[in-house]
Design an enzyme around this catalytic site. Sequence first.
Site, mmCIF file in Angstrom:
data_model
loop_
_atom_site.group_PDB
_atom_site.id
_atom_site.type_symbol
_atom_site.label_atom_id
_atom_site.label_comp_id
_atom_site.label_asym_id
_atom_site.label_seq_id
_atom_site.Cartn_x
_atom_site.Cartn_y
_atom_site.Cartn_z
ATOM 1 N N HIS A 101 43.021 58.104 -5.528
ATOM 2 C CA HIS A 101 44.008 57.104 -5.109
ATOM 3 C C HIS A 101 43.560 55.735 -5.599
ATOM 4 O O HIS A 101 42.372 55.481 -5.765
ATOM 5 C CB HIS A 101 44.192 57.092 -3.587
ATOM 6 C CG HIS A 101 42.919 56.985 -2.817
ATOM 7 N ND1 HIS A 101 42.099 58.067 -2.597
ATOM 8 C CD2 HIS A 101 42.311 55.937 -2.247
ATOM 9 C CE1 HIS A 101 41.049 57.684 -1.908
ATOM 10 N NE2 HIS A 101 41.135 56.389 -1.689
ATOM 11 N N HIS A 103 43.900 51.730 -4.618
ATOM 12 C CA HIS A 103 44.301 50.744 -3.610
ATOM 13 C C HIS A 103 44.981 49.568 -4.313
ATOM 14 O O HIS A 103 44.505 49.116 -5.370
ATOM 15 C CB HIS A 103 43.084 50.180 -2.885
ATOM 16 C CG HIS A 103 42.291 51.185 -2.111
ATOM 17 N ND1 HIS A 103 42.384 51.310 -0.740
ATOM 18 C CD2 HIS A 103 41.377 52.113 -2.501
ATOM 19 C CE1 HIS A 103 41.547 52.259 -0.331
ATOM 20 N NE2 HIS A 103 40.927 52.769 -1.379
HETATM 21 P P1 AMP Z 1 38.827 55.368 0.135
HETATM 22 O O1 AMP Z 1 37.789 54.842 1.105
HETATM 23 O O2 AMP Z 1 38.888 54.641 -1.164
HETATM 24 O O3 AMP Z 1 38.707 56.873 -0.038
HETATM 25 O O4 AMP Z 1 40.219 55.057 0.820
HETATM 26 C C1 AMP Z 1 40.830 55.865 1.755
HETATM 27 C C2 AMP Z 1 41.888 55.029 2.422
HETATM 28 O O5 AMP Z 1 42.840 55.889 2.979
HETATM 29 C C3 AMP Z 1 41.366 54.134 3.550
HETATM 30 O O6 AMP Z 1 41.704 52.779 3.254
HETATM 31 C C4 AMP Z 1 42.112 54.648 4.787
HETATM 32 O O7 AMP Z 1 42.485 53.611 5.652
HETATM 33 C C5 AMP Z 1 43.319 55.328 4.178
HETATM 34 N N1 AMP Z 1 43.884 56.442 4.927
HETATM 35 C C6 AMP Z 1 43.218 57.516 5.422
HETATM 36 N N2 AMP Z 1 44.098 58.376 5.994
HETATM 37 C C7 AMP Z 1 45.321 57.828 5.837
HETATM 38 C C8 AMP Z 1 46.637 58.235 6.208
HETATM 39 N N3 AMP Z 1 46.876 59.370 6.869
HETATM 40 N N4 AMP Z 1 47.681 57.427 5.880
HETATM 41 C C9 AMP Z 1 47.461 56.252 5.223
HETATM 42 N N5 AMP Z 1 46.245 55.825 4.845
HETATM 43 C C10 AMP Z 1 45.194 56.595 5.145
#
Ligand code: AMP
Length: 138
Positions: A101, A103
Site C-alpha cells: 500500500h 500512504h
Molecule cells: P503500514 O504501517 O505502512 O503497514 O500501514 C498500515 C496502515 O493501515 C496504518 O496506517 C493503519 O492505520 C492502517 N489500517 C490498518 N487497518 C486498517 C483498516 N481496516 N482500514 C483502514 N486503515 C487501516
Amino acid sequence: MRDDNCIFCKIANGDIPSATIYEDDMFRVILDLGPASKGHALILPKEHFADVTELDDVYAEKVLKLGAKIGGAMKKSLGCAGFNLVQNNGIAAGQTVFHFHMHVIPRYENGPEMVAWVPGSYEEGEMEKTAEEIRKAL
Ligand code: AMP
Ligand code: ZN
C-alpha cells in the site's frame, strides 16, 4: 491473485466496507483508520503483493501517478499545502500490513508535525564503499 487471509485484499475488493475515495479496476483508495492527518489515504492494489519487491510491473507503473492524482485532489479539497507519498517495506521499516500500500498523507501549514529523520554523516571513504556494496547487489 488474492490472499483470503489478508484484510487489505478484502477491503480492496469491497468485501469489507471502507471510506473509499477512488476506485478503478486495479486499485481502491481508502481513508486510513488511524490518520496521521485529516484525509490520510491508502492506495490498495486489488491483487495481493506483500510489498514493493513483489509488485507487478503494471501496478508499479500506475501507482505513483495515482498518488499524484489523489494528492492533487487533497490540495484542492482539503486545502493542504503539500502531501507525502510514503510506502513501508518490512517490519524494520514500519510495515504493519503485508499487502502493498502507498500512504498519501496531506500536510497542512499548521501541522500536525511529523517525525523526520535526523541527517547523519559518513566516515572517510564509507560513502563510496556503501555505494559500491549496493551497486554490486543490483
Ligand atoms: P503500514 O504501517 O505502512 O503497514 O500501514 C498500515 C496502515 O493501515 C496504518 O496506517 C493503519 O492505520 C492502517 N489500517 C490498518 N487497518 C486498517 C483498516 N481496516 N482500514 C483502514 N486503515 C487501516
Ligand atoms: Zn492482500
